[in-house]
Design an enzyme around this catalytic site. Sequence first.
Site, PDB file in Angstrom:
ATOM      1  N   HIS A  62       0.817  -1.221   0.000  1.00  0.00           N
ATOM      2  CA  HIS A  62       0.000   0.000   0.000  1.00  0.00           C
ATOM      3  C   HIS A  62       0.848   1.267   0.000  1.00  0.00           C
ATOM      4  O   HIS A  62       0.491   2.258  -0.633  1.00  0.00           O
ATOM      5  CB  HIS A  62      -0.982  -0.023   1.181  1.00  0.00           C
ATOM      6  CG  HIS A  62      -2.047  -1.051   1.002  1.00  0.00           C
ATOM      7  ND1 HIS A  62      -2.394  -1.975   1.960  1.00  0.00           N
ATOM      8  CD2 HIS A  62      -2.845  -1.330  -0.079  1.00  0.00           C
ATOM      9  CE1 HIS A  62      -3.354  -2.768   1.498  1.00  0.00           C
ATOM     10  NE2 HIS A  62      -3.638  -2.406   0.270  1.00  0.00           N
ATOM     11  N   ASP A  86     -10.186  -2.869   0.313  1.00  0.00           N
ATOM     12  CA  ASP A  86      -9.740  -2.985   1.706  1.00  0.00           C
ATOM     13  C   ASP A  86      -9.388  -1.624   2.316  1.00  0.00           C
ATOM     14  O   ASP A  86      -9.309  -1.481   3.525  1.00  0.00           O
ATOM     15  CB  ASP A  86      -8.542  -3.946   1.814  1.00  0.00           C
ATOM     16  CG  ASP A  86      -7.424  -3.576   0.863  1.00  0.00           C
ATOM     17  OD1 ASP A  86      -6.951  -2.424   0.887  1.00  0.00           O
ATOM     18  OD2 ASP A  86      -6.998  -4.443   0.069  1.00  0.00           O
ATOM     19  N   GLU A 106     -14.859   0.476  -6.014  1.00  0.00           N
ATOM     20  CA  GLU A 106     -14.702  -0.973  -5.786  1.00  0.00           C
ATOM     21  C   GLU A 106     -15.964  -1.663  -6.292  1.00  0.00           C
ATOM     22  O   GLU A 106     -17.073  -1.224  -6.000  1.00  0.00           O
ATOM     23  CB  GLU A 106     -14.482  -1.213  -4.279  1.00  0.00           C
ATOM     24  CG  GLU A 106     -14.726  -2.618  -3.789  1.00  0.00           C
ATOM     25  CD  GLU A 106     -13.753  -3.661  -4.355  1.00  0.00           C
ATOM     26  OE1 GLU A 106     -12.529  -3.451  -4.300  1.00  0.00           O
ATOM     27  OE2 GLU A 106     -14.247  -4.696  -4.866  1.00  0.00           O
ATOM     28  N   ASP A 137     -18.548  -0.513 -11.120  1.00  0.00           N
ATOM     29  CA  ASP A 137     -17.513  -1.051 -12.001  1.00  0.00           C
ATOM     30  C   ASP A 137     -16.530   0.069 -12.381  1.00  0.00           C
ATOM     31  O   ASP A 137     -16.934   1.081 -12.959  1.00  0.00           O
ATOM     32  CB  ASP A 137     -18.210  -1.608 -13.248  1.00  0.00           C
ATOM     33  CG  ASP A 137     -17.231  -2.278 -14.201  1.00  0.00           C
ATOM     34  OD1 ASP A 137     -16.002  -2.157 -13.985  1.00  0.00           O
ATOM     35  OD2 ASP A 137     -17.700  -2.919 -15.148  1.00  0.00           O
ATOM     36  N   GLY A 138     -15.267  -0.128 -12.052  1.00  0.00           N
ATOM     37  CA  GLY A 138     -14.246   0.882 -12.322  1.00  0.00           C
ATOM     38  C   GLY A 138     -14.137   1.228 -13.802  1.00  0.00           C
ATOM     39  O   GLY A 138     -13.833   2.363 -14.168  1.00  0.00           O
ATOM     40  N   ASP A 155      -5.538  -0.745  -8.170  1.00  0.00           N
ATOM     41  CA  ASP A 155      -5.215  -1.673  -7.082  1.00  0.00           C
ATOM     42  C   ASP A 155      -6.064  -2.923  -7.261  1.00  0.00           C
ATOM     43  O   ASP A 155      -7.007  -3.165  -6.525  1.00  0.00           O
ATOM     44  CB  ASP A 155      -5.512  -0.969  -5.745  1.00  0.00           C
ATOM     45  CG  ASP A 155      -5.124  -1.826  -4.559  1.00  0.00           C
ATOM     46  OD1 ASP A 155      -4.499  -2.881  -4.756  1.00  0.00           O
ATOM     47  OD2 ASP A 155      -5.466  -1.440  -3.422  1.00  0.00           O
ATOM     48  N   THR A 157      -6.982  -7.138  -8.361  1.00  0.00           N
ATOM     49  CA  THR A 157      -6.580  -8.528  -8.139  1.00  0.00           C
ATOM     50  C   THR A 157      -5.797  -9.003  -9.371  1.00  0.00           C
ATOM     51  O   THR A 157      -5.517  -8.216 -10.278  1.00  0.00           O
ATOM     52  CB  THR A 157      -7.828  -9.401  -7.914  1.00  0.00           C
ATOM     53  OG1 THR A 157      -8.759  -9.128  -8.980  1.00  0.00           O
ATOM     54  CG2 THR A 157      -8.507  -9.063  -6.604  1.00  0.00           C
ATOM     55  N   ASP A 158      -5.475 -10.296  -9.406  1.00  0.00           N
ATOM     56  CA  ASP A 158      -4.752 -10.847 -10.565  1.00  0.00           C
ATOM     57  C   ASP A 158      -5.599 -10.673 -11.834  1.00  0.00           C
ATOM     58  O   ASP A 158      -6.818 -10.538 -11.756  1.00  0.00           O
ATOM     59  CB  ASP A 158      -4.476 -12.343 -10.350  1.00  0.00           C
ATOM     60  CG  ASP A 158      -3.534 -12.599  -9.166  1.00  0.00           C
ATOM     61  OD1 ASP A 158      -2.839 -11.660  -8.749  1.00  0.00           O
ATOM     62  OD2 ASP A 158      -3.502 -13.738  -8.674  1.00  0.00           O
ATOM     63  N   PRO A 162     -12.874 -10.822 -12.077  1.00  0.00           N
ATOM     64  CA  PRO A 162     -13.399  -9.456 -12.156  1.00  0.00           C
ATOM     65  C   PRO A 162     -12.366  -8.411 -12.616  1.00  0.00           C
ATOM     66  O   PRO A 162     -12.740  -7.363 -13.129  1.00  0.00           O
ATOM     67  CB  PRO A 162     -13.873  -9.156 -10.729  1.00  0.00           C
ATOM     68  CG  PRO A 162     -13.452 -10.283  -9.867  1.00  0.00           C
ATOM     69  CD  PRO A 162     -13.077 -11.431 -10.755  1.00  0.00           C
TER      70      PRO A 162
HETATM   71  N1  AG3 Z   1      -3.973  -6.585  -5.012  1.00  0.00           N
HETATM   72  C1  AG3 Z   1      -2.929  -7.362  -5.638  1.00  0.00           C
HETATM   73  C2  AG3 Z   1      -2.853  -8.740  -5.099  1.00  0.00           C
HETATM   74  C3  AG3 Z   1      -2.325  -9.732  -6.045  1.00  0.00           C
HETATM   75  C4  AG3 Z   1      -1.888 -10.927  -5.295  1.00  0.00           C
HETATM   76  N2  AG3 Z   1      -1.887 -12.098  -6.115  1.00  0.00           N
HETATM   77  C5  AG3 Z   1      -1.887 -13.341  -5.595  1.00  0.00           C
HETATM   78  N3  AG3 Z   1      -1.806 -13.523  -4.315  1.00  0.00           N
HETATM   79  N4  AG3 Z   1      -1.949 -14.350  -6.404  1.00  0.00           N
HETATM   80  C6  AG3 Z   1      -3.863  -6.330  -3.652  1.00  0.00           C
HETATM   81  C7  AG3 Z   1      -4.985  -5.531  -3.110  1.00  0.00           C
HETATM   82  C8  AG3 Z   1      -4.602  -4.881  -1.847  1.00  0.00           C
HETATM   83  N5  AG3 Z   1      -5.286  -3.669  -1.638  1.00  0.00           N
END
Ligand code: AG3
Length: 275
Positions: A62, A86, A106, A137-138, A155, A157-158, A162
Amino acid sequence: MDLWYTEFQTETIGLTCKTRKTLHTEKTDFQEIAIIDTYQFGKMLVLDGTVQTTEVDEHIYHEMISHVPLLTHKNPKKVLVIGGGDGGAIREVIKHKSVEKAVLVEIDKRVVELSKKYFPNISSDLENDLVEVRIEDGIKYIDDNKNVFDVILIDSTDPVGPAEGLFSKDFYKSVFEALKEDGIMVAQTESPYFHKKLIKNVNDDLKGIFPIVNLYTCPIPTYPSGFWSFTLASKVYDPTNKSVEDLDFNNTKYFNEDIYRSCFLLPKFMKDVLK
Ligand code: AG3
């Protein structure tokens, strides 16, 4: 009986943690959410089986996703965080005194609600007066906002499920348009060891849109390979050619002037990837 949680980071390797307790599991319209209390990393937020954030190492990610672009900009007033339900990135963003407004978009309201319940130290600033939290939806939000933001943080996810669309060239074009004329964006771009192709594609796509594109890295113990990357794209300010003034805040745990200066220095194999 001992219970262990494993994230299978690739088909052949995983991260396994001994757990105290599974605090919550739920399937939302977007993903599966789990909150697990582990001995090594404290509470962990897990989305679709992938570790997003843990109490022990969340500060590294962060701080790095936020302070690098905000300091490069010099006078960021309006900041957008896409994903990041988060609240960790928002908490760091509003440490910058110039910031007048921070918008969090988010897609999954349960991520925000559960973070408030289980991660008070990460989500603490979601209620701050400078912060607007929008559940939508961003991709759509950014299409409706042109020339508005100084800094945009992706920020996500993989790049599966989504978040897939948040790694596309069309989306980056919309981000460019949502930024003001001297705006900066940063996207989290996965592991330099495990996701070379993705990093190279994002770099090439962004170079087709922004004049200045730079990769930076940091260690993150709970993410795949323990080594992570971010890609910064900028319209005017060059993050590698900057004077580093004293930070006007000192409540960071990982980030400081030395890290800011050095995070853009890449190992040889990474330079080769980007060639
Ligand atoms: N977002 C990136 C997390 C990617 C982690 N990948 C995994 N564990 N396979 C993090 C969000 C935090 N605000």
